[in-house]
Scaffold this motif. Structure first.
Motif, PDB file in Angstrom:
ATOM      1  N   GLU A  54      39.644  48.341  30.425  1.00 28.66           N
ATOM      2  CA  GLU A  54      38.414  48.405  31.223  1.00 28.66           C
ATOM      3  C   GLU A  54      37.413  47.371  30.716  1.00 28.66           C
ATOM      4  N   ILE A  55      36.884  46.573  31.642  1.00 27.43           N
ATOM      5  CA  ILE A  55      35.952  45.503  31.285  1.00 27.43           C
ATOM      6  C   ILE A  55      34.691  45.666  32.130  1.00 27.43           C
ATOM      7  N   GLY A  56      33.558  45.864  31.488  1.00 21.19           N
ATOM      8  CA  GLY A  56      32.303  46.082  32.194  1.00 21.19           C
ATOM      9  C   GLY A  56      31.245  45.077  31.801  1.00 21.19           C
ATOM     10  N   ALA A  57      30.041  45.287  32.349  1.00 23.09           N
ATOM     11  CA  ALA A  57      28.939  44.356  32.114  1.00 23.09           C
ATOM     12  C   ALA A  57      27.624  45.115  32.198  1.00 23.09           C
ATOM     13  N   GLU A  58      26.526  44.369  32.142  1.00 17.96           N
ATOM     14  CA  GLU A  58      25.194  44.953  32.231  1.00 17.96           C
ATOM     15  C   GLU A  58      24.331  44.099  33.144  1.00 17.96           C
ATOM     16  N   GLY A  59      23.205  44.669  33.604  1.00 18.48           N
ATOM     17  CA  GLY A  59      22.259  43.921  34.427  1.00 18.48           C
ATOM     18  C   GLY A  59      22.863  43.472  35.749  1.00 18.48           C
ATOM     19  N   MET A  60      22.515  42.252  36.179  1.00 17.15           N
ATOM     20  CA  MET A  60      23.011  41.715  37.435  1.00 17.15           C
ATOM     21  C   MET A  60      24.528  41.540  37.437  1.00 17.15           C
ATOM     22  N   GLU A  61      25.113  41.438  36.240  1.00 10.90           N
ATOM     23  CA  GLU A  61      26.564  41.287  36.160  1.00 10.90           C
ATOM     24  C   GLU A  61      27.295  42.515  36.692  1.00 10.90           C
ATOM     25  N   VAL A  62      26.603  43.658  36.760  1.00  8.71           N
ATOM     26  CA  VAL A  62      27.204  44.855  37.355  1.00  8.71           C
ATOM     27  C   VAL A  62      27.551  44.600  38.813  1.00  8.71           C
ATOM     28  N   GLU A  63      26.729  43.796  39.492  1.00 10.60           N
ATOM     29  CA  GLU A  63      26.976  43.484  40.904  1.00 10.60           C
ATOM     30  C   GLU A  63      27.889  42.275  41.069  1.00 10.60           C
ATOM     31  N   SER A 134      53.008  40.716  36.350  1.00 10.44           N
ATOM     32  CA  SER A 134      52.722  40.833  34.919  1.00 10.44           C
ATOM     33  C   SER A 134      51.297  41.294  34.630  1.00 10.44           C
ATOM     34  N   ALA A 135      50.363  40.997  35.546  1.00 13.35           N
ATOM     35  CA  ALA A 135      48.955  41.365  35.323  1.00 13.35           C
ATOM     36  C   ALA A 135      48.314  41.740  36.649  1.00 13.35           C
ATOM     37  N   VAL A 136      47.474  42.757  36.608  1.00 13.89           N
ATOM     38  CA  VAL A 136      46.750  43.215  37.803  1.00 13.89           C
ATOM     39  C   VAL A 136      45.281  43.356  37.442  1.00 13.89           C
ATOM     40  N   PHE A 137      44.412  42.754  38.254  1.00 11.42           N
ATOM     41  CA  PHE A 137      42.966  42.889  38.106  1.00 11.42           C
ATOM     42  C   PHE A 137      42.459  43.710  39.290  1.00 11.42           C
ATOM     43  N   ALA A 138      41.612  44.676  39.036  1.00 14.00           N
ATOM     44  CA  ALA A 138      41.059  45.493  40.117  1.00 14.00           C
ATOM     45  C   ALA A 138      39.576  45.695  39.887  1.00 14.00           C
ATOM     46  N   GLU A 139      38.764  45.342  40.886  1.00  6.97           N
ATOM     47  CA  GLU A 139      37.320  45.513  40.798  1.00  6.97           C
ATOM     48  C   GLU A 139      36.948  46.869  41.393  1.00  6.97           C
ATOM     49  N   VAL A 140      36.588  47.797  40.528  1.00  4.86           N
ATOM     50  CA  VAL A 140      36.232  49.146  40.963  1.00  4.86           C
ATOM     51  C   VAL A 140      34.979  49.598  40.215  1.00  4.86           C
ATOM     52  N   GLU A 141      34.350  50.622  40.772  1.00  3.01           N
ATOM     53  CA  GLU A 141      33.113  51.101  40.152  1.00  3.01           C
ATOM     54  C   GLU A 141      33.385  51.975  38.939  1.00  3.01           C
ATOM     55  N   ALA A 142      34.375  52.843  39.033  1.00  2.00           N
ATOM     56  CA  ALA A 142      34.696  53.744  37.927  1.00  2.00           C
ATOM     57  C   ALA A 142      36.108  54.270  38.104  1.00  2.00           C
ATOM     58  N   ARG A 166      34.774  46.732  36.119  1.00  2.00           N
ATOM     59  CA  ARG A 166      33.820  47.699  36.670  1.00  2.00           C
ATOM     60  C   ARG A 166      32.712  46.954  37.393  1.00  2.00           C
ATOM     61  N   ARG A 167      32.686  47.134  38.716  1.00  2.00           N
ATOM     62  CA  ARG A 167      31.764  46.364  39.538  1.00  2.00           C
ATOM     63  C   ARG A 167      31.287  47.176  40.734  1.00  2.00           C
ATOM     64  N   ARG A 168      29.998  47.070  41.047  1.00  2.00           N
ATOM     65  CA  ARG A 168      29.450  47.572  42.307  1.00  2.00           C
ATOM     66  C   ARG A 168      29.135  46.328  43.141  1.00  2.00           C
ATOM     67  N   VAL A 175      26.493  51.002  38.250  1.00  2.00           N
ATOM     68  CA  VAL A 175      27.855  51.498  38.131  1.00  2.00           C
ATOM     69  C   VAL A 175      27.864  52.901  37.543  1.00  2.00           C
ATOM     70  N   LYS A 176      28.724  53.761  38.071  1.00  2.00           N
ATOM     71  CA  LYS A 176      28.853  55.116  37.566  1.00  2.00           C
ATOM     72  C   LYS A 176      29.326  55.105  36.121  1.00  2.00           C
ATOM     73  N   ALA A 177      28.936  56.138  35.417  1.00  2.00           N
ATOM     74  CA  ALA A 177      29.388  56.258  34.038  1.00  2.00           C
ATOM     75  C   ALA A 177      30.880  56.560  34.007  1.00  2.00           C
ATOM     76  N   ALA A 178      31.534  56.086  32.964  1.00  2.00           N
ATOM     77  CA  ALA A 178      32.965  56.361  32.808  1.00  2.00           C
ATOM     78  C   ALA A 178      33.173  57.863  32.633  1.00  2.00           C
ATOM     79  N   THR A 179      34.201  58.393  33.297  1.00  2.00           N
ATOM     80  CA  THR A 179      34.441  59.837  33.247  1.00  2.00           C
ATOM     81  C   THR A 179      35.729  60.187  32.520  1.00  2.00           C
TER      82      THR A 179
END
Length: 263
Positions: A54-63, A134-142, A166-168, A175-179
């Motif tokens: 899981e790879i996330g960000a902060e601020g405007m990078e969330v969008e 071999s690799a899969v990238f998926a942009e999801v909120e949580a 993790r992206r909105r 972005v929702k908190a990880a559950t």
């Protein structure tokens, strides 16, 4: 510690690593090109393969997720050479030529645009279980715990490695908190100022402030990292040319000094 006790302790650590990997034996890893990075992962073997991260960000990078996407592409570039790479996104704004500049083989890239979060997770699960990927990238909120377990089972089917960004994509409240805690690693990426070097005009190589917030069976860390140049990729000789600029530890980069009036 005596030699016998040290040996017993090492064997115990290996058994714990196997249990944390779900009993599948010692998982293979992708060396990141620096022992200081590889040492954070189980068995000091580098980034665990056949699992999802899981790879996330902060601020405007969330969008925008620009920094996490660039870092993930660089992280997984050696994997894309081995098979197809699938990138699942809800907003059709992935700039493939930019990935080429990071050393990512765009000719291996398959882009899939989906309508919502549920479709993104379903597509990621299918792609991870597909032959030749071999690799899969998926942009999801949580990713909740149930979805995380399904992703892990899909990774184990053929050994593919997943990267959840993790992206909105259309803004909102954040972005929702990880559950859940099914991810093998959890990262936080932020852009950092480049350094073209003394006497050089223009921009230097892309840099990121990288925090490994969680690593199952390993330890966390924080670093300043830099993308390699084209020459470095050519000289990599099969190793990961990711450059570690500085070990940040628990420190943040020093803020710029305030401007002062002169005279």
């Amino acid at each position: 510690m005596s030699g016998a006790r040290a040996q017993a302790f090492a064997e115990l650590k290996a058994k714990i690593a196997v249990l944390e990997a779900g009993g599948r034996g010692r998982a293979s890893g992708l060396s990141l090109g620096d022992p200081r990075l590889d040492a954070c992962f189980p068995g000091e073997a580098g980034l665990p393969l056949g699992q999802w991260h899981e790879i996330g960000a902060e601020g405007m990078e969330v969008e925008t997720a620009a920094a996490p996407a660039a870092f993930a592409a660089l992280l997984a570039a050696p994997l894309a050479v081995r098979g197809e790479a699938v990138w699942i996104l809800r907003r059709d704004d992935l700039y493939a030529p930019g990935l080429v500049g990071l050393g990512f083989p765009a000719e291996r890239l398959i882009q899939v645009c989906v309508r919502d979060e549920a479709e993104a997770l379903a597509a990621a699960e299918d792609a991870l279980a597909a032959a030749g990927v071999s690799a899969v990238f998926a942009e999801v909120e949580a990713v909740d715990l149930t979805a995380g377990r399904r992703l892990q089972l899909a990774c184990e089917k053929r050994g593919a490695t997943g990267f959840i960004l993790r992206r909105r994509p259309y803004g909102g409240l954040g972005v929702k908190a990880a559950t859940g805690s099914a991810a093998a690693t959890r990262w936080r990426i932020a852009p950092a100022a480049s350094d073209p070097g003394p006497g050089v005009l223009g921009l230097g190589a892309p840099r990121w402030r990288v925090r490994l917030d969680r690593c199952r069976g390993g330890r966390d860390g924080a670093w300043l990292m830099e993308a390699p140049g084209a020459y470095e990729w050519e000289q990599a000789d099969g190793t990961h040319p990711l450059r570690l600029v500085a070990d940040l530890g628990d420190r943040q980069l020093a803020p710029p000094e305030p401007l002062r009036a002169v005279g």
